[in-house]
Design a protein around this motif. Structure first.
Motif, mmCIF file in Angstrom:
data_model
loop_
_atom_site.group_PDB
_atom_site.id
_atom_site.type_symbol
_atom_site.label_atom_id
_atom_site.label_comp_id
_atom_site.label_asym_id
_atom_site.label_seq_id
_atom_site.Cartn_x
_atom_site.Cartn_y
_atom_site.Cartn_z
ATOM 1 N N LEU A 100 0.825 -1.206 0.000
ATOM 2 C CA LEU A 100 0.000 0.000 0.000
ATOM 3 C C LEU A 100 0.862 1.260 0.000
ATOM 4 N N ARG A 101 1.979 1.225 0.714
ATOM 5 C CA ARG A 101 2.895 2.370 0.722
ATOM 6 C C ARG A 101 3.442 2.630 -0.684
ATOM 7 N N LEU A 102 3.748 1.550 -1.389
ATOM 8 C CA LEU A 102 4.261 1.671 -2.751
ATOM 9 C C LEU A 102 3.200 2.271 -3.681
ATOM 10 N N LEU A 103 1.956 1.811 -3.550
ATOM 11 C CA LEU A 103 0.883 2.305 -4.403
ATOM 12 C C LEU A 103 0.481 3.738 -4.064
ATOM 13 N N ARG A 104 0.666 4.107 -2.806
ATOM 14 C CA ARG A 104 0.271 5.461 -2.391
ATOM 15 C C ARG A 104 1.269 6.524 -2.842
ATOM 16 N N ALA A 105 2.525 6.151 -3.014
ATOM 17 C CA ALA A 105 3.580 7.123 -3.310
ATOM 18 C C ALA A 105 3.251 8.021 -4.509
ATOM 19 N N PRO A 106 2.858 7.469 -5.666
ATOM 20 C CA PRO A 106 2.575 8.357 -6.800
ATOM 21 C C PRO A 106 1.364 9.251 -6.587
ATOM 22 N N GLN A 117 -5.976 6.644 -12.336
ATOM 23 C CA GLN A 117 -5.773 5.200 -12.343
ATOM 24 C C GLN A 117 -4.935 4.757 -11.153
ATOM 25 N N ALA A 118 -3.908 5.558 -10.818
ATOM 26 C CA ALA A 118 -3.077 5.226 -9.649
ATOM 27 C C ALA A 118 -3.919 5.255 -8.378
ATOM 28 N N LEU A 119 -4.853 6.203 -8.297
ATOM 29 C CA LEU A 119 -5.742 6.282 -7.138
ATOM 30 C C LEU A 119 -6.618 5.037 -7.058
ATOM 31 N N LEU A 120 -7.179 4.627 -8.182
ATOM 32 C CA LEU A 120 -8.032 3.436 -8.188
ATOM 33 C C LEU A 120 -7.250 2.187 -7.809
ATOM 34 N N ASP A 121 -6.026 2.074 -8.308
ATOM 35 C CA ASP A 121 -5.189 0.918 -7.966
ATOM 36 C C ASP A 121 -4.937 0.865 -6.460
ATOM 37 N N TYR A 122 -4.652 2.008 -5.883
ATOM 38 C CA TYR A 122 -4.381 2.102 -4.440
ATOM 39 C C TYR A 122 -5.624 1.726 -3.634
ATOM 40 N N LEU A 123 -6.767 2.268 -4.016
ATOM 41 C CA LEU A 123 -7.997 2.005 -3.268
ATOM 42 C C LEU A 123 -8.442 0.555 -3.410
ATOM 43 N N ARG A 124 -8.312 0.000 -4.611
ATOM 44 C CA ARG A 124 -8.715 -1.397 -4.797
ATOM 45 C C ARG A 124 -7.802 -2.330 -4.010
ATOM 46 N N ALA A 125 -6.521 -2.008 -3.953
ATOM 47 C CA ALA A 125 -5.596 -2.855 -3.187
ATOM 48 C C ALA A 125 -5.945 -2.853 -1.706
ATOM 49 N N GLY A 126 -6.414 -1.725 -1.211
ATOM 50 C CA GLY A 126 -6.698 -1.625 0.214
ATOM 51 C C GLY A 126 -8.101 -2.019 0.618
ATOM 52 N N LEU A 127 -9.061 -1.980 -0.316
ATOM 53 C CA LEU A 127 -10.457 -2.142 0.077
ATOM 54 C C LEU A 127 -11.211 -3.283 -0.600
ATOM 55 N N SER A 128 -10.782 -3.717 -1.775
ATOM 56 C CA SER A 128 -11.632 -4.615 -2.551
ATOM 57 C C SER A 128 -11.861 -5.974 -1.898
#
Length: 234
Positions: A100-106, A117-128
């Motif tokens: 999650l830290r890696l996905l949040r950085a950008p 798209q980066a936001l969606l990737d981050y949110l899906r990784a944490g919530l889906s």
């Protein structure tokens, strides 16, 4: 002192050899060189090195439906799986935190609206893959840079409380120029409910006179996501 059991020594040696082969494949081919159960197996082996972790890895994948489900599983749910202790649970959760830290950085480095798209990737990784509903609010400044990503409430398998007054008060406290509402549907279906639409519109109306914009309400599910803005519901 009794001699070591030859069978036990052989099992230990076989396990060490197997892990060495996994390590070599990882080093030469990257993560794609390992199967899902091998990724989890090797992660667990770092926490419990003198044990065959393949059966436990396969048990976790069956229980939680895949790598994503394992990494995002609640700590208590992980502990209920036979063979999981505090050290192995911690290994899984630190892997999730790192991802999650890696996905949040950008997201933190660029305006959110131009990095969707980066936001969606981050949110899906944490919530889906969460088993209960979480409501989060992303607070943005005037340049649409992320100020804060906050968990507002955590509920049951089908609902979590959202209080308009609390959302707006927190936005005022942080000096937010805009917010993005986010929540997950544990059922996997991200289709908005009537309540989702009504609460979104209530937050929009409450924020308008204060100059706080609601850019979107994103609903995350294992089967995808829905933007209420794109659906024309805001």
């Amino acid at each position: 002192m009794a001699d070591a059991d030859p069978a036990e020594n052989e099992a230990v040696n076989d396990g060490a050899g197997h892990r060495a082969r996994l390590r070599q494949r990882l080093a030469t081919g990257g993560g794609d060189a390992l199967l899902d159960h091998e990724l989890i197996e090797y992660l667990l082996a770092l926490a419990i090195p003198r044990r065959d972790t393949k059966p436990l890895a396969k048990r976790l994948l069956r229980e939680f439906g895949g790598v994503g489900g394992v990494l995002t599983a609640d700590g208590e749910a992980l502990r209920r799986v036979d063979g999981m202790g505090e050290t192995s649970v911690a290994a899984v959760k630190i892997a999730q935190a790192a991802a999650l830290r890696l996905l949040r950085a950008p997201i933190a480095e660029r305006p959110v609206l131009s990095n969707w798209q980066a936001l969606l990737d981050y949110l899906r990784a944490g919530l889906s893959h969460e088993s209960v509903e979480h409501v989060r609010v992303l607070h943005l400044n005037t340049k649409n840079m992320l100020i804060r990503d906050e968990l507002m409430s955590r509920g049951t398998t089908d609902q979590a409380a959202v209080y308009v007054r609390e959302v707006i008060r927190r936005a005022i406290d942080l000096g937010s120029a805009a917010i993005i509402l986010v929540h997950n549907h544990p059922s996997g279906d991200p289709s908005p409910s009537r309540a989702d639409i009504d609460i979104t519109r209530a937050v929009v109306q409450a924020g308008k006179p204060l100059g706080i914009a609601v850019h979107d309400h994103l609903i995350i599910g294992a089967n995808g996501h829905v933007s209420l803005r794109v659906q024309g519901l805001i």
